[in-house]
Scaffold this active site. Structure first.
Site, PDB file in Angstrom:
ATOM      1  N   THR A 121       0.813  -1.214   0.000  1.00 24.35           N
ATOM      2  CA  THR A 121       0.000   0.000   0.000  1.00 24.35           C
ATOM      3  C   THR A 121       0.848   1.266   0.000  1.00 24.35           C
ATOM      4  OG1 THR A 121      -1.547   1.298   1.361  1.00 24.35           O
ATOM      5  CG2 THR A 121      -0.115  -0.207   2.533  1.00 24.35           C
ATOM      6  N   TYR A 145      -1.903   0.265  10.153  1.00 25.82           N
ATOM      7  CA  TYR A 145      -2.142  -0.438   8.885  1.00 25.82           C
ATOM      8  C   TYR A 145      -0.895  -0.359   7.998  1.00 25.82           C
ATOM      9  CZ  TYR A 145      -3.807  -1.171   4.128  1.00 25.82           C
ATOM     10  OH  TYR A 145      -3.936  -1.598   2.839  1.00 25.82           O
TER      11      TYR A 145
HETATM   12  N1  UFG Z   1     -13.110  11.491   1.489  1.00 23.86           N
HETATM   13  C1  UFG Z   1     -14.112  12.430   1.593  1.00 23.86           C
HETATM   14  N2  UFG Z   1     -15.370  11.988   1.903  1.00 23.86           N
HETATM   15  C2  UFG Z   1     -15.657  10.666   2.115  1.00 23.86           C
HETATM   16  C3  UFG Z   1     -14.606   9.721   2.000  1.00 23.86           C
HETATM   17  C4  UFG Z   1     -13.355  10.168   1.689  1.00 23.86           C
HETATM   18  O1  UFG Z   1     -13.905  13.625   1.427  1.00 23.86           O
HETATM   19  O2  UFG Z   1     -16.821  10.360   2.404  1.00 23.86           O
HETATM   20  C5  UFG Z   1     -11.775  11.943   1.131  1.00 23.86           C
HETATM   21  C6  UFG Z   1     -10.741  11.573   2.165  1.00 23.86           C
HETATM   22  O3  UFG Z   1     -10.720  12.525   3.207  1.00 23.86           O
HETATM   23  C7  UFG Z   1      -9.485  11.537   1.327  1.00 23.86           C
HETATM   24  C8  UFG Z   1      -9.977  11.070  -0.057  1.00 23.86           C
HETATM   25  O4  UFG Z   1     -11.371  11.295  -0.054  1.00 23.86           O
HETATM   26  O5  UFG Z   1      -8.969  12.827   1.207  1.00 23.86           O
HETATM   27  C9  UFG Z   1      -9.715   9.601  -0.303  1.00 23.86           C
HETATM   28  O6  UFG Z   1     -10.200   8.867   0.817  1.00 23.86           O
HETATM   29  P1  UFG Z   1     -10.447   7.299   0.756  1.00 23.86           P
HETATM   30  O7  UFG Z   1     -11.041   6.919   2.078  1.00 23.86           O
HETATM   31  O8  UFG Z   1     -11.213   6.960  -0.461  1.00 23.86           O
HETATM   32  O9  UFG Z   1      -8.997   6.691   0.587  1.00 23.86           O
HETATM   33  P2  UFG Z   1      -7.654   6.960   1.430  1.00 23.86           P
HETATM   34  O10 UFG Z   1      -6.769   7.812   0.570  1.00 23.86           O
HETATM   35  O11 UFG Z   1      -7.939   7.455   2.788  1.00 23.86           O
HETATM   36  O12 UFG Z   1      -7.074   5.489   1.631  1.00 23.86           O
HETATM   37  C10 UFG Z   1      -6.816   4.608   0.568  1.00 23.86           C
HETATM   38  C11 UFG Z   1      -7.012   3.183   1.061  1.00 23.86           C
HETATM   39  C12 UFG Z   1      -6.008   2.832   2.118  1.00 23.86           C
HETATM   40  C13 UFG Z   1      -4.630   3.104   1.609  1.00 23.86           C
HETATM   41  C14 UFG Z   1      -4.521   4.507   1.079  1.00 23.86           C
HETATM   42  C15 UFG Z   1      -3.180   4.704   0.465  1.00 23.86           C
HETATM   43  O13 UFG Z   1      -8.294   3.060   1.615  1.00 23.86           O
HETATM   44  O14 UFG Z   1      -6.110   1.466   2.427  1.00 23.86           O
HETATM   45  O15 UFG Z   1      -5.527   4.746   0.101  1.00 23.86           O
HETATM   46  O16 UFG Z   1      -3.201   5.708  -0.459  1.00 23.86           O
HETATM   47  F1  UFG Z   1      -3.759   2.969   2.616  1.00 23.86           F
END
Ligand code: UFG
Length: 340
Positions: A121, A145
């Site tokens: 990841t 994680y």
């Molecule tokens: N976001 C929102 N609203 C939501 C959900 C997410 O604004 O309802 C934003 C988050 O704050 C973030 C972006 O969208 O800025 C992406 O969020 P995600 O939850 O879709 O994904 P993440 O980047 O947090 O995490 C993902 C995987 C992890 C991994 C990570 C590494 O879920 O397992 O990418 O880049 F570790």
């Protein structure tokens, strides 16, 4: 033409693992799935794929599976995947990801299996200062994680010394470091299931189908052009294809390991993703600007130079509208109650 050895896909019932199963089968590879159903039901696995229900931490089961199915390579997806949960229940992540992977790796070594593809990841890089992120940039994960996955990579790096020394184990591995995985199989054979996802594309498509009233935007005060977080979104089917290409390269070059970022090298903000959703559905899906979500790095964008140069891989779906329309079609299929 690569010989088609049988591939054991751990966590093959889950979102990304099931797409890897499809990509392997589409490429003519015999596949066996091992999944403990802690985060899936088996419904995404094609009926004719041999399916073993159980954990990678069950040493006897792993040994029997490797032997009975004459496994020639591993694709290892099984594990716990929620960043926020890893903060509140860290030991679950060291148990399910790091410790369980150790059991699997030990049994792989004992069985003499020569190739191992590992689901890693971008979280291993933490909140990097320099973009795009190169594979040799500092590994400074900011949550358990990310640490649990980085520890598994380190175990593989120490254990796999392919052909370099007779003192250590003769297998090679690929660590594929995923950025933001989204979308669904274009033929709608698989996609994300479950209502507990925290991923923006899944949530946005649910909102587009009025399964939820709006999309929360977690912060517009980041140091980015529109203030929302930037991520590198990759279509799950392109990611699955990269796994098959990585396996082919491990077989072709048995004395090399592969450390590869998996993204398109393109950053999109949360606002840009939601604008793309509005374009796809041709209406404005309600969004509510809210506070930051704790722990979100402002920007994560991959350098995918190594991925593109090393593997025989060309992305087929590198467009956020395509990612969203496939995710939306899958979400509609779920809403219709169509049997998956
Ligand atoms: N976001 C929102 N609203 C939501 C959900 C997410 O604004 O309802 C934003 C988050 O704050 C973030 C972006 O969208 O800025 C992406 O969020 P995600 O939850 O879709 O994904 P993440 O980047 O947090 O995490 C993902 C995987 C992890 C991994 C990570 C590494 O879920 O397992 O990418 O880049 F570790």
């Amino acid at each position: 033409m690569t010989d088609k050895i049988t591939v054991l896909v751990t966590g093959g019932g889950g979102y990304i693992g099931s797409h890897a199963v499809l990509a392997l089968r589409d490429g003519g590879w015999p596949v066996v799935v091992l999944d403990d159903e802690s985060n899936s039901t088996g419904v995404l696995v094609p009926a004719d794929v041999p399916y073993v229900k159980g954990s990678i931490a069950d040493r006897a089961l792993v040994a029997a599976t490797l032997r009975d199915h004459r496994i020639g390579a591993i694709m290892h997806f099984a594990g716990s995947i929620l960043v926020a949960e890893s903060v509140t229940d860290p030991l679950k992540y060291y148990r399910n990801n790091t410790q369980a992977s150790l059991v699997l790796i030990e049994e792989v070594v004992a069985a003499g299996i020569p190739h191992f593809v590992f689901s890693s990841t971008a979280a291993i890089y933490g909140a990097p200062e320099r973009l795009p992120i190169d594979e040799d940039d500092p590994k400074l994960p900011i949550n358990p994680y990310g640490v649990s996955k980085w520890m598994t990579e380190q175990m593989l790096a120490d254990a796999a010394r392919p052909s370099a020394s007779s003192k250590v184990h003769d297998f090679n591995y690929a660590a594929l470091r995923y950025f933001n995985v989204a979308g669904a199989d274009p033929q709608l054979r698989s996609g994300q299931i479950g209502r507990t996802s925290t991923h923006i594309v899944k949530i946005a498509t649910e909102a587009a189908l009025e399964k939820r009233p709006h999309v929360d935007v977690f912060g517009v005060d980041y140091p980015t052009p529109d203030g929302s977080c930037i991520r590198d979104y990759i279509h799950v089917s392109d990611l699955a294809a990269a796994h098959v290409a990585a396996l082919e390269k491990l077989i072709e070059r048995p004395s090399e390991n592969l450390l590869l970022n998996c993204g398109y090298g393109t950053g999109l903000s949360v606002i840009e993703v939601l604008d793309a959703l509005d374009t796809v559905v041709q209406r404005k899906v309600p969004r509510v600007i809210g506070p930051r979500r704790p722990g979100d790095p402002p920007q994560l964008v991959a350098s995918n130079r190594a991925l593109v140069e090393t593997l025989d891989w060309t992305p087929a779906h590198a467009d956020i509208h395509r990612i969203i329309s496939d995710a939306l079609a899958w979400e509609r299929k779920l809403a219709d109650g169509t049997p998956v």
